[in-house]
Design an enzyme around this catalytic site. Structure first.
Site, short mmCIF file in Angstrom:
data_model
loop_
_atom_site.label_atom_id
_atom_site.label_comp_id
_atom_site.label_asym_id
_atom_site.label_seq_id
_atom_site.Cartn_x
_atom_site.Cartn_y
_atom_site.Cartn_z
N TYR A 166 13.80 38.06 66.50
CA TYR A 166 12.93 38.89 65.87
C TYR A 166 12.96 39.67 65.08
O TYR A 166 12.61 40.07 63.39
CB TYR A 166 11.54 38.26 66.37
N LYS A 170 14.01 40.41 61.23
CA LYS A 170 12.84 41.06 60.51
C LYS A 170 13.43 42.19 60.10
O LYS A 170 12.82 43.34 58.57
CB LYS A 170 10.81 41.66 61.46
P1 NAI Z 1 1.10 31.78 61.92
O1 NAI Z 1 2.34 30.67 62.95
O2 NAI Z 1 0.23 31.16 61.79
O3 NAI Z 1 2.20 31.36 60.05
C1 NAI Z 1 3.12 30.62 59.99
C2 NAI Z 1 3.98 29.84 59.07
O4 NAI Z 1 4.41 29.62 58.61
C3 NAI Z 1 3.14 28.74 59.96
O5 NAI Z 1 1.99 28.33 59.53
C4 NAI Z 1 4.14 27.89 60.40
O6 NAI Z 1 4.25 26.42 59.89
C5 NAI Z 1 4.90 28.64 58.62
N1 NAI Z 1 6.53 27.86 58.59
C6 NAI Z 1 7.19 27.50 59.90
N2 NAI Z 1 8.46 27.83 59.81
C7 NAI Z 1 8.60 27.60 58.35
C8 NAI Z 1 9.80 27.36 57.36
N3 NAI Z 1 10.37 26.70 58.76
N4 NAI Z 1 9.56 26.27 56.85
C9 NAI Z 1 8.37 26.61 55.87
N5 NAI Z 1 7.39 27.35 56.92
C10 NAI Z 1 7.50 27.35 57.72
O7 NAI Z 1 1.92 33.05 61.68
P2 NAI Z 1 0.95 34.25 60.90
O8 NAI Z 1 0.95 35.13 62.04
O9 NAI Z 1 0.46 33.85 60.11
O10 NAI Z 1 2.79 35.39 60.93
C11 NAI Z 1 2.73 34.94 59.05
C12 NAI Z 1 3.91 36.19 58.59
O11 NAI Z 1 3.55 37.35 59.10
C13 NAI Z 1 4.98 35.45 59.92
O12 NAI Z 1 7.18 35.96 58.87
C14 NAI Z 1 4.94 36.26 60.93
O13 NAI Z 1 6.55 37.16 61.64
C15 NAI Z 1 4.36 38.06 60.66
N6 NAI Z 1 3.79 38.69 61.00
C16 NAI Z 1 2.76 38.40 62.41
C17 NAI Z 1 2.54 39.49 62.66
C18 NAI Z 1 0.86 39.21 63.54
O14 NAI Z 1 -0.45 39.82 63.99
N7 NAI Z 1 -0.02 38.02 62.89
C19 NAI Z 1 2.94 40.86 63.05
C20 NAI Z 1 4.07 41.05 62.22
C21 NAI Z 1 4.77 39.87 61.17
#
Ligand code: NAI
Length: 303
Positions: A166, A170
């Site tokens: 990851y 990133k």
């Molecule tokens: P989440 O798991 O709630 O949302 C991620 C979404 O991406 C999900 O709805 C999922 O179905 C969708 N997804 C996954 N693979 C996919 C694909 N191949 N094609 C299309 N959609 C896909 O996670 P969250 O927390 O909302 O994360 C959003 C972004 O922020 C991610 O890139 C995550 O890595 C990043 N992030 C989040 C952090 C946090 O504290 N929540 C910290 C640092 C980065």
């Protein structure tokens, strides 16, 4: 305070079916953008697919009087990326804003990480951003307007136990941005990277439950909306945020030290003897491009 609006703008938010991406989609739409809500609808580890994730967010947007269309493709293939962008073109005729947000986790310590765990995470975060951004930027370049946002993480920028796949993906996004910002600089396209923090399904077993309210995903949306707005004229920047704190981070160089005379061989003992100066970050500078690093070497290469 003049309101930031997106009337007439078309935005794609990938992974907008849950968590932080959902907030971006809702808030962009509330301020007038027509939004493509992309989401594969898989589990946190990327397994499976479910159209209801994107559909629910589209329903929320339309119920509030906004405009949105769902797309269910995975970001992780060129075909998926092309379809996501085509969905915007078919529904609304263009793409002005792209928020690369989709993401999954397959955490393992470095020594236990399998090839599959490595490949999947790199495919969604790193290749996925390439697959969607390339067709989007093609249209933005022709239209001489665009705003692109990549989603990095403090896990890549600074490190986190169990997340080498990851973290690599990133940090790789910062690498894409650093090149893309130069290549699209003349076309009124701004590309920036954010590292959000939120209590979501991705982090609900990492953060303690009392953080749920403090790390509201909504707190990430204002930064992304500002970067996605016409008013934003910065490009190539990285912003970290969470809980209402927003700050810039950067890859910087220390002043370093010139050793030798640009001609004679240099020995490891000289590095040892100058290590404090080599290692110092007392006078640091970010750089607009890799070529700028030559300024430090000028005293040697100009001889
Ligand atoms: P989440 O798991 O709630 O949302 C991620 C979404 O991406 C999900 O709805 C999922 O179905 C969708 N997804 C996954 N693979 C996919 C694909 N191949 N094609 C299309 N959609 C896909 O996670 P969250 O927390 O909302 O994360 C959003 C972004 O922020 C991610 O890139 C995550 O890595 C990043 N992030 C989040 C952090 C946090 O504290 N929540 C910290 C640092 C980065």
């Amino acid at each position: 305070m003049a309101e930031i609006r997106f009337d007439g703008r078309v935005a794609i938010v990938t992974g907008a079916g849950h968590g932080i991406g959902r907030m971006y989609a809702l808030e962009l739409a509330a301020r007038g953008a027509k939004v493509v809500v992309n989401d594969l609808g898989g589990a946190r580890d990327g397994a499976g697919a479910d159209q209801s994730a994107a559909d629910q967010v589209v329903a929320e947007i339309t119920a509030a009087g906004g405009e949105a269309v769902a797309n269910y493709d995975s970001v992780a293939t060129m075909k998926g990326g092309a379809n996501i962008v085509q969905t915007a073109v078919d529904a609304y005729g263009k793409v002005d804003i792209l928020v690369n947000n989709a993401g999954i986790l397959r955490d393992k310590s470095f020594l236990k990480m399998s090839e599959e765990e490595w490949d999947l995470v790199i495919a969604v975060h790193l290749k996925g951003a390439f697959c969607v951004t390339q067709p989007a930027v093609k249209l933005m370049k022709a239209a001489n307007y665009g705003r692109v946002i990549f989603t990095s993480s403090t896990s890549g920028l600074y490190g986190n136990f169990g997340q080498c796949n990851y973290g690599a993906a990133k940090m790789g996004l910062v690498g894409i941005m650093n090149t893309l910002k130069l290549e699209i600089a003349n076309y009124n396209i701004k590309v920036n990277t954010i590292a959000p923090t939120a209590y979501s399904r991705m982090t609900s077993d990492i953060f303690p439950p009392e953080f749920e309210k403090k790390l509201n995903p909504q707190f990430n949306a204002p930064m992304v909306l500002y970067l996605a707005s016409e008013e934003n004229d910065v490009s190539g920047m990285i912003y970290v945020m969470g809980a209402g704190w927003y700050g810039r981070t950067a890859v910087v160089s220390g002043k370093g030290v010139c050793i030798g005379n640009g001609i004679r061989e240099i020995h490891p003992e000289e590095i040892r003897d100058h290590f404090q100066q080599v290692n110092s970050l007392a006078e640091t500078k970010p750089h607009a491009s890799g070529a700028n690093i030559f300024e430090y070497m000028t005293p040697l290469v100009s001889k």
